[in-house]
Design a protein around this motif. Structure first.
Motif, PDB file in Angstrom:
ATOM      1  N   LEU A  58       0.607  -1.092   0.200  1.00 37.19           N
ATOM      2  CA  LEU A  58       0.127   0.205   0.321  1.00 37.19           C
ATOM      3  C   LEU A  58       1.233   0.751   0.228  1.00 37.19           C
ATOM      4  N   PRO A  59       2.093   1.056   0.488  1.00 40.49           N
ATOM      5  CA  PRO A  59       2.856   2.467   0.407  1.00 40.49           C
ATOM      6  C   PRO A  59       3.794   2.956  -0.274  1.00 40.49           C
ATOM      7  N   ARG A  60       3.613   1.780  -1.351  1.00 35.51           N
ATOM      8  CA  ARG A  60       4.875   1.552  -2.710  1.00 35.51           C
ATOM      9  C   ARG A  60       3.206   2.884  -3.398  1.00 35.51           C
ATOM     10  N   PHE A  61       2.010   1.764  -3.667  1.00 38.41           N
ATOM     11  CA  PHE A  61       0.713   2.138  -4.590  1.00 38.41           C
ATOM     12  C   PHE A  61       0.637   3.521  -3.970  1.00 38.41           C
ATOM     13  N   LEU A  62       0.628   4.183  -2.971  1.00 38.65           N
ATOM     14  CA  LEU A  62       0.493   5.603  -2.973  1.00 38.65           C
ATOM     15  C   LEU A  62       1.349   6.837  -3.307  1.00 38.65           C
ATOM     16  N   GLU A  63       2.486   6.133  -3.028  1.00 41.88           N
ATOM     17  CA  GLU A  63       3.571   7.364  -4.019  1.00 41.88           C
ATOM     18  C   GLU A  63       3.711   6.970  -4.884  1.00 41.88           C
ATOM     19  N   ILE A  64       3.094   6.396  -5.563  1.00 41.60           N
ATOM     20  CA  ILE A  64       3.022   6.374  -7.199  1.00 41.60           C
ATOM     21  C   ILE A  64       1.888   6.991  -7.209  1.00 41.60           C
ATOM     22  N   ILE A  65       0.931   7.198  -7.009  1.00 36.70           N
ATOM     23  CA  ILE A  65      -0.252   7.765  -7.623  1.00 36.70           C
ATOM     24  C   ILE A  65      -0.783   9.319  -6.636  1.00 36.70           C
ATOM     25  N   LEU A  66       0.128   9.683  -5.154  1.00 36.89           N
ATOM     26  CA  LEU A  66      -0.194  10.802  -5.332  1.00 36.89           C
ATOM     27  C   LEU A  66       1.713  11.427  -5.352  1.00 36.89           C
ATOM     28  N   ALA A  67       2.127  11.097  -5.446  1.00 36.67           N
ATOM     29  CA  ALA A  67       3.982  11.931  -5.574  1.00 36.67           C
ATOM     30  C   ALA A  67       4.177  11.159  -7.610  1.00 36.67           C
ATOM     31  N   THR A  68       4.438   9.764  -7.915  1.00 38.23           N
ATOM     32  CA  THR A  68       5.056   9.914  -8.931  1.00 38.23           C
ATOM     33  C   THR A  68       3.588  10.330  -9.993  1.00 38.23           C
ATOM     34  N   MET A  69       2.660   9.842 -10.115  1.00 36.23           N
ATOM     35  CA  MET A  69       1.623   9.896 -10.931  1.00 36.23           C
ATOM     36  C   MET A  69       1.649  11.803 -11.532  1.00 36.23           C
ATOM     37  N   PRO A  70       1.719  12.547 -10.248  1.00 39.14           N
ATOM     38  CA  PRO A  70       2.018  14.140 -11.258  1.00 39.14           C
ATOM     39  C   PRO A  70       3.348  14.755 -11.999  1.00 39.14           C
ATOM     40  N   GLN A  71       4.174  14.015 -11.387  1.00 33.21           N
ATOM     41  CA  GLN A  71       5.288  14.477 -11.719  1.00 33.21           C
ATOM     42  C   GLN A  71       5.804  13.686 -12.853  1.00 33.21           C
ATOM     43  N   HIS A  72       5.266  12.440 -13.390  1.00 35.74           N
ATOM     44  CA  HIS A  72       5.375  11.886 -14.827  1.00 35.74           C
ATOM     45  C   HIS A  72       4.574  12.093 -15.845  1.00 35.74           C
ATOM     46  N   PHE A  73       3.291  13.031 -15.471  1.00 32.19           N
ATOM     47  CA  PHE A  73       2.317  13.967 -16.139  1.00 32.19           C
ATOM     48  C   PHE A  73       1.903  14.915 -16.095  1.00 32.19           C
ATOM     49  N   ARG A  74       2.940  15.517 -15.401  1.00 38.39           N
ATOM     50  CA  ARG A  74       3.524  16.619 -15.220  1.00 38.39           C
ATOM     51  C   ARG A  74       1.986  17.740 -14.922  1.00 38.39           C
ATOM     52  N   PHE A  75       1.492  17.726 -14.102  1.00 37.63           N
ATOM     53  CA  PHE A  75       0.555  18.581 -13.580  1.00 37.63           C
ATOM     54  C   PHE A  75       0.351  18.053 -12.015  1.00 37.63           C
ATOM     55  N   PRO A  76       0.288  19.807 -11.481  1.00 37.93           N
ATOM     56  CA  PRO A  76       0.484  20.163 -10.377  1.00 37.93           C
ATOM     57  C   PRO A  76       0.170  18.820  -9.743  1.00 37.93           C
ATOM     58  N   LEU A  77      -1.026  18.664  -9.416  1.00 41.69           N
ATOM     59  CA  LEU A  77      -0.992  17.249  -7.660  1.00 41.69           C
ATOM     60  C   LEU A  77      -2.170  15.752  -8.430  1.00 41.69           C
ATOM     61  N   ALA A  78      -2.024  15.043  -7.262  1.00 42.66           N
ATOM     62  CA  ALA A  78      -3.299  15.022  -7.071  1.00 42.66           C
ATOM     63  C   ALA A  78      -3.777  13.642  -6.041  1.00 42.66           C
ATOM     64  N   GLU A  79      -5.001  13.816  -6.078  1.00 43.13           N
ATOM     65  CA  GLU A  79      -5.381  13.844  -4.330  1.00 43.13           C
ATOM     66  C   GLU A  79      -6.397  12.354  -4.702  1.00 43.13           C
ATOM     67  N   LEU A  80      -6.298  11.595  -3.931  1.00 39.24           N
ATOM     68  CA  LEU A  80      -7.477  10.540  -3.444  1.00 39.24           C
ATOM     69  C   LEU A  80      -8.176  10.129  -2.294  1.00 39.24           C
ATOM     70  N   TRP A  81      -9.306  10.097  -3.184  1.00 39.86           N
ATOM     71  CA  TRP A  81     -10.511   9.846  -2.368  1.00 39.86           C
ATOM     72  C   TRP A  81     -10.190   8.268  -2.191  1.00 39.86           C
ATOM     73  N   LEU A  82     -10.661   7.789  -0.669  1.00 37.91           N
ATOM     74  CA  LEU A  82     -10.414   5.943  -0.215  1.00 37.91           C
ATOM     75  C   LEU A  82     -12.219   6.105   0.742  1.00 37.91           C
ATOM     76  N   TYR A  83     -12.828   5.208   0.340  1.00 36.96           N
ATOM     77  CA  TYR A  83     -14.128   4.238   1.081  1.00 36.96           C
ATOM     78  C   TYR A  83     -13.794   3.310   1.795  1.00 36.96           C
ATOM     79  N   ASP A  84     -13.740   3.670   3.095  1.00 39.84           N
ATOM     80  CA  ASP A  84     -13.045   3.232   4.428  1.00 39.84           C
ATOM     81  C   ASP A  84     -14.278   2.754   5.516  1.00 39.84           C
ATOM     82  N   PRO A  85     -15.628   2.275   5.585  1.00 45.01           N
ATOM     83  CA  PRO A  85     -16.263   2.783   6.504  1.00 45.01           C
ATOM     84  C   PRO A  85     -16.076   1.534   7.552  1.00 45.01           C
ATOM     85  N   GLU A  86     -15.697   0.699   7.573  1.00 42.88           N
ATOM     86  CA  GLU A  86     -14.713   0.222   8.888  1.00 42.88           C
ATOM     87  C   GLU A  86     -13.232   0.431   9.315  1.00 42.88           C
TER      88      GLU A  86
END
Length: 379
Positions: A58-86
């Motif tokens: 999970l840490p590697r996944f979050l690093e890719i989505i929130l840090a690597t991906m914005p740099q990769h596509f050269r857009f300012p930032l990414a934000e992730l909402w996750l459904y966690d009812p329990e």
């Protein structure tokens, strides 16, 4: 209508079969159906998909989505909402605060569902859309927000929001299909790493006390050493052993001795901060990782725990009361005083020195705290 031959060699018509095509007709149709793709977008998405497929936790996944991906596509930032009812994800994600406002865990999926139409699909918002006031609040000057729903069997698991300065990312339908494919891979990767993390967490827990086991402790100390180095803060560990545990085991039985271990672990755990980590290293040994804790503070904590356990009455299940004592060894690392580069070596040294201090406490009669100091670190 297409024809075929039956078992007797007669011509047989095949209902609803497509007409046969010659090789030339098939080639012509394939050429006619050729589409034009943004080569840059296609290349970048392929690279990101490869990264996601190699994400094993999970840490590697979050690093890719929130840090690597914005740099990769050269857009300012990414934000992730996750459904966690329990609260499952909250328990799996260590150091969630490091992601700041870019990661949001929600127990109510309503706000997330309101971002999409009835059927969640890739959505591009511009500055005039009121939904822009709900997403990407941590960044100003975003002109567009690309929303990628993360679904599992039609159920919304999460929502990924990419802040954009321009809308050219989705210029035509083939590019929308590419981004939709990326969203599908992200959702599938997320589902897999969460499942893998849950299994991994079970292997890091002691089944008797439901605290970390030795493997979990080693991961905890490695993670906290890295954090202490980044924050320039001290880190202390305590290792402790129940005095005369073997006599307790011999006089009573395994069930009673295990009952004592559970009670002692629960008592010690109740005195810890949320940022501290308790583990069971062996049959009668426990350890605590104390982030941001100086030597003097760690020694005070150890003395309080020792005194508390000394006065702690444990019902033996037969109407009698048991009293136990602890031998404790401790060591502190201060990155300001003892810089270190080899973090693995440092972890081993800290554990070794703390074990030596524990041995000193036991040799001196037990029920005491002994302090070890790191004299030389691998640099």
């Amino acid at each position: 209508m297409p024809q075929d031959f039956d078992a007797n060699g007669r011509i047989e018509e095949i209902e609803a079969a497509p007409p046969l095509e010659t090789a030339a007709e098939l080639r012509e149709r394939r050429l006619a159906e050729t589409i034009t793709l943004n080569r840059y977008l296609s290349h970048q998405i392929r690279q990101l998909v490869h990264m996601l497929l190699e994400a094993n936790d999970l840490p590697r996944f979050l690093e890719i989505i929130l840090a690597t991906m914005p740099q990769h596509f050269r857009f300012p930032l990414a934000e992730l909402w996750l459904y966690d009812p329990e609260g499952v994800l909250g328990g799996l994600i260590v150091d969630a605060e490091r992601y700041g406002g870019h990661l949001k865990l929600t127990r109510d999926a309503f706000d997330m569902q309101e971002l999409y139409d009835l059927e969640p699909d890739i959505t591009l918002l511009d500055a005039t859309d009121p939904r822009m006031f709900e997403v990407l609040k941590s960044e100003h000057g975003i002109e567009y927000a690309l929303l990628l729903p993360l679904t599992d069997g039609g159920r919304l698991m999460g929502s990924l929001h990419c802040g954009l300065q321009h809308a050219e990312l989705l210029a035509n339908e083939p590019e929308e299909d590419l981004v939709a494919h990326l969203a599908h891979v992200i959702a599938l990767t997320f589902k897999n790493v969460v499942a893998r993390q849950q299994v991994s967490q079970l292997t890091l827990l002691d089944p008797l006390t439901h605290i970390s086991n030795l493997r979990g402790f080693e991961k905890d100390i490695a993670r906290e050493i890295s954090r202490a180095r980044r924050a320039h803060e001290p880190l202390s560990i305590l290792v402790m052993d129940i005095d005369e545990y073997q006599e307790l085991f011999t006089h009573y039985d395994q069930s009673t001795s295990h009952h004592v271990i559970r009670k002692a672990a629960a008592r010690i755990s109740s005195d810890l901060r949320e940022t501290d980590y308790l583990a069971r290293l062996s049959e009668s040994s426990l350890a605590i990782v104390l982030p941001g804790c100086t030597e003097s503070l760690a020694q005070d904590i150890g003395e309080r725990m020792r005194a508390d356990i000394d006065q702690f009455a444990i019902d033996d299940g037969r109407g009698a009361v048991l009293h136990i004592t602890l031998s404790i060894g401790m060591v502190t690392w201060d990155p300001e005083q003892y810089p270190a580069i080899d973090m693995s070596q440092l972890a081993r040294q800290m554990q070794s020195e703390a074990a030596k201090a524990l041995a000193t406490s036991r040799q001196n009669g037990g029920n005491r705290v002994s302090v070890a100091r790191l004299s030389m670190l691998a640099t």
